[in-house]
Design a protein around this motif. Sequence first.
Motif, PDB file in Angstrom:
ATOM      1  N   ALA A 207       0.847  -1.187   0.000  1.00  0.00           N
ATOM      2  CA  ALA A 207       0.000   0.000   0.000  1.00  0.00           C
ATOM      3  C   ALA A 207       0.887   1.243   0.000  1.00  0.00           C
ATOM      4  CB  ALA A 207      -0.914  -0.005   1.220  1.00  0.00           C
ATOM      5  N   ALA A 208       0.290   2.407  -0.230  1.00  0.00           N
ATOM      6  CA  ALA A 208       1.062   3.649  -0.279  1.00  0.00           C
ATOM      7  C   ALA A 208       0.299   4.763   0.408  1.00  0.00           C
ATOM      8  CB  ALA A 208       1.373   4.034  -1.725  1.00  0.00           C
ATOM      9  N   VAL A 209       1.034   5.593   1.114  1.00  0.00           N
ATOM     10  CA  VAL A 209       0.490   6.820   1.694  1.00  0.00           C
ATOM     11  C   VAL A 209       1.197   7.990   1.029  1.00  0.00           C
ATOM     12  CG1 VAL A 209       0.170   8.212   3.767  1.00  0.00           C
ATOM     13  CG2 VAL A 209      -0.003   5.719   3.895  1.00  0.00           C
ATOM     14  N   VAL A 210       0.428   8.811   0.327  1.00  0.00           N
ATOM     15  CA  VAL A 210       0.973  10.002  -0.309  1.00  0.00           C
ATOM     16  C   VAL A 210       0.937  11.150   0.702  1.00  0.00           C
ATOM     17  CG1 VAL A 210       0.582  11.750  -2.093  1.00  0.00           C
ATOM     18  CG2 VAL A 210       0.368   9.315  -2.648  1.00  0.00           C
ATOM     19  N   VAL A 211       2.092  11.715   0.987  1.00  0.00           N
ATOM     20  CA  VAL A 211       2.187  12.859   1.894  1.00  0.00           C
ATOM     21  C   VAL A 211       2.533  14.092   1.067  1.00  0.00           C
ATOM     22  CG1 VAL A 211       3.339  13.866   3.892  1.00  0.00           C
ATOM     23  CG2 VAL A 211       2.937  11.389   3.797  1.00  0.00           C
TER      24      VAL A 211
ATOM     25  N   VAL B 168      -3.980  19.348  -3.253  1.00  0.00           N
ATOM     26  CA  VAL B 168      -4.302  18.322  -2.270  1.00  0.00           C
ATOM     27  C   VAL B 168      -5.716  17.788  -2.466  1.00  0.00           C
ATOM     28  CG1 VAL B 168      -4.626  17.839   0.191  1.00  0.00           C
ATOM     29  CG2 VAL B 168      -2.675  19.216  -0.572  1.00  0.00           C
ATOM     30  N   HIS B 169      -6.679  18.702  -2.632  1.00  0.00           N
ATOM     31  CA  HIS B 169      -8.086  18.303  -2.669  1.00  0.00           C
ATOM     32  C   HIS B 169      -8.526  17.745  -4.025  1.00  0.00           C
ATOM     33  CE1 HIS B 169      -8.942  19.725   1.314  1.00  0.00           C
ATOM     34  NE2 HIS B 169      -8.520  20.939   1.050  1.00  0.00           N
ATOM     35  N   VAL B 170      -7.834  18.110  -5.091  1.00  0.00           N
ATOM     36  CA  VAL B 170      -8.275  17.691  -6.427  1.00  0.00           C
ATOM     37  C   VAL B 170      -7.214  16.852  -7.134  1.00  0.00           C
ATOM     38  CG1 VAL B 170      -9.089  18.446  -8.689  1.00  0.00           C
ATOM     39  CG2 VAL B 170      -9.766  19.718  -6.631  1.00  0.00           C
ATOM     40  N   ASP B 171      -6.054  17.441  -7.399  1.00  0.00           N
ATOM     41  CA  ASP B 171      -5.042  16.748  -8.206  1.00  0.00           C
ATOM     42  C   ASP B 171      -4.619  15.414  -7.590  1.00  0.00           C
ATOM     43  OD1 ASP B 171      -4.967  18.660 -10.192  1.00  0.00           O
ATOM     44  OD2 ASP B 171      -3.349  19.805  -9.269  1.00  0.00           O
ATOM     45  N   LEU B 172      -4.216  15.437  -6.330  1.00  0.00           N
ATOM     46  CA  LEU B 172      -3.715  14.216  -5.711  1.00  0.00           C
ATOM     47  C   LEU B 172      -4.817  13.181  -5.511  1.00  0.00           C
ATOM     48  CD1 LEU B 172      -1.128  15.571  -3.117  1.00  0.00           C
ATOM     49  CD2 LEU B 172      -0.705  14.517  -5.347  1.00  0.00           C
ATOM     50  N   GLN B 173      -6.028  13.643  -5.224  1.00  0.00           N
ATOM     51  CA  GLN B 173      -7.140  12.702  -5.091  1.00  0.00           C
ATOM     52  C   GLN B 173      -7.420  12.011  -6.422  1.00  0.00           C
ATOM     53  OE1 GLN B 173      -8.372  11.918  -2.204  1.00  0.00           O
ATOM     54  NE2 GLN B 173      -7.300  13.522  -1.085  1.00  0.00           N
TER      55      GLN B 173
ATOM     56  N   SER C 145      -6.632   7.965  -6.987  1.00  0.00           N
ATOM     57  CA  SER C 145      -7.808   7.116  -7.213  1.00  0.00           C
ATOM     58  C   SER C 145      -7.719   6.367  -8.543  1.00  0.00           C
ATOM     59  CB  SER C 145      -9.089   7.957  -7.167  1.00  0.00           C
ATOM     60  OG  SER C 145      -9.105   8.909  -8.219  1.00  0.00           O
ATOM     61  N   ALA C 146      -6.955   6.924  -9.471  1.00  0.00           N
ATOM     62  CA  ALA C 146      -6.811   6.278 -10.777  1.00  0.00           C
ATOM     63  C   ALA C 146      -5.775   5.155 -10.762  1.00  0.00           C
ATOM     64  CB  ALA C 146      -6.414   7.313 -11.829  1.00  0.00           C
ATOM     65  N   HIS C 147      -5.036   5.046  -9.667  1.00  0.00           N
ATOM     66  CA  HIS C 147      -3.967   4.053  -9.623  1.00  0.00           C
ATOM     67  C   HIS C 147      -4.458   2.756  -8.999  1.00  0.00           C
ATOM     68  CE1 HIS C 147       0.105   2.447  -9.229  1.00  0.00           C
ATOM     69  NE2 HIS C 147       0.462   3.393 -10.059  1.00  0.00           N
ATOM     70  N   ASP C 148      -3.980   1.644  -9.540  1.00  0.00           N
ATOM     71  CA  ASP C 148      -4.446   0.324  -9.129  1.00  0.00           C
ATOM     72  C   ASP C 148      -3.626  -0.198  -7.941  1.00  0.00           C
ATOM     73  OD1 ASP C 148      -5.777  -2.048  -9.045  1.00  0.00           O
ATOM     74  OD2 ASP C 148      -4.598  -2.993 -10.636  1.00  0.00           O
TER      75      ASP C 148
ATOM     76  N   VAL D 188      -4.188   9.622   0.783  1.00  0.00           N
ATOM     77  CA  VAL D 188      -3.484  10.904   0.760  1.00  0.00           C
ATOM     78  C   VAL D 188      -3.612  11.548   2.138  1.00  0.00           C
ATOM     79  CG1 VAL D 188      -3.300  13.184  -0.323  1.00  0.00           C
ATOM     80  CG2 VAL D 188      -3.988  11.192  -1.690  1.00  0.00           C
ATOM     81  N   SER D 189      -2.511  11.974   2.702  1.00  0.00           N
ATOM     82  CA  SER D 189      -2.549  12.631   4.005  1.00  0.00           C
ATOM     83  C   SER D 189      -2.955  14.094   3.843  1.00  0.00           C
ATOM     84  CB  SER D 189      -1.181  12.551   4.684  1.00  0.00           C
ATOM     85  OG  SER D 189      -0.314  13.579   4.229  1.00  0.00           O
ATOM     86  N   ARG D 190      -3.197  14.740   4.963  1.00  0.00           N
ATOM     87  CA  ARG D 190      -3.442  16.179   4.910  1.00  0.00           C
ATOM     88  C   ARG D 190      -2.132  16.922   4.678  1.00  0.00           C
ATOM     89  NH1 ARG D 190      -3.274  18.694  10.395  1.00  0.00           N
ATOM     90  NH2 ARG D 190      -2.710  17.104  11.935  1.00  0.00           N
ATOM     91  N   ALA D 191      -2.231  18.197   4.372  1.00  0.00           N
ATOM     92  CA  ALA D 191      -1.048  19.020   4.129  1.00  0.00           C
ATOM     93  C   ALA D 191      -0.223  19.169   5.408  1.00  0.00           C
ATOM     94  CB  ALA D 191      -1.465  20.390   3.597  1.00  0.00           C
ATOM     95  N   LEU D 192       0.965  19.692   5.292  1.00  0.00           N
ATOM     96  CA  LEU D 192       1.863  19.808   6.443  1.00  0.00           C
ATOM     97  C   LEU D 192       1.385  20.842   7.452  1.00  0.00           C
ATOM     98  CD1 LEU D 192       5.353  19.611   4.696  1.00  0.00           C
ATOM     99  CD2 LEU D 192       3.892  17.750   5.517  1.00  0.00           C
ATOM    100  N   GLY D 193       0.743  21.906   6.979  1.00  0.00           N
ATOM    101  CA  GLY D 193       0.298  22.957   7.888  1.00  0.00           C
ATOM    102  C   GLY D 193      -1.205  23.015   7.972  1.00  0.00           C
ATOM    103  N   PRO D 194      -1.689  23.726   9.010  1.00  0.00           N
ATOM    104  CA  PRO D 194      -0.931  24.368  10.088  1.00  0.00           C
ATOM    105  C   PRO D 194      -0.397  23.330  11.085  1.00  0.00           C
ATOM    106  CG  PRO D 194      -3.145  25.324   9.841  1.00  0.00           C
ATOM    107  CD  PRO D 194      -3.124  24.042   9.074  1.00  0.00           C
TER     108      PRO D 194
END
Length: 280
Positions: free
Chosen positions: A101-105, A115-120, A124-127, A132-138
């Motif tokens: 599995a993978a966690v995208v940070v 974060v909300h569109v591109d990475l999602q 989701s298109a990858h098998d 995807v984690s939340r952003a680094l801040g705040p």
Amino acid sequence: MTLLGERARAAQHSIEWHRASGRGAERSRTERSGDERATPAPAALVAISHGTNSADGQAAIAALVDAVALAHPELAVSGGFVDVQQPDVAASLGAVPPDSAAVVVPLLLSAGYHVHVDLQRETSAHDRVTTVSRALGPDDRLIDVLEHRLRADGFDTRVPGQEIVLAAAGSSDARAVHDCRTVGALLEERLGVRVTVGFLSAATPRLACAVTGARLRSEHVTVSTYLMAPGFFFDLTRVQSVGAELVTAPLLLPGETAPAALVDVVVDRYREAKEQAQIF
């Protein structure tokens, strides 16, 4: 997770039975070693930054990814980019072992469109099982790094009547703008100095206007750079900071070890996302 739970209960029943028959100790060791061999590797940590054409920016981000990998050798850590550079998100996920599995940070300071569109969309298109984690801040630890940069560049809280303008990239996403304003409020609370947030794009006030406003109120204006690394936006920060006495460096610089606080934030985002998604 259900299968793992069933396996653990079955193993326990087997251990109890064999102990009762006097043959449990050896069999228990055998079963535990079998379970250990079957334990999958932890989810990969795929650190995705924006990407930049700046060689200094590229080196600074690469140093952060390397520092995360060095601090946590038990994790498979790799980097990638959502724009400008390669490998892109799809290629970065494709390089992860197929059974992992993978966690995208996102190595991004606030959660906007990427974060909300591109990475999602990309994940989701990858098998593969991916989250995807939340952003680094705040995060208070980012305030630690901002304060370190300020003091390293000569900022002194004892000077009366001074102001800080927090230079942020900006976003058309109101959530990202709110994140930046929260960081400004945290920095103001930490230092006891008035902080105004100025944006380099998409949001207001623009940095140049924020610096001008602060200069009308104070002779001592400092721009605190809330950017990950050198690049286009840092160049723009210096251009738009006319009137400020001091412009601090970004959070990351080439040739420097990445701040431990920032490494910790990246790893914590990984762990949070993995737990929320309930993946190993």
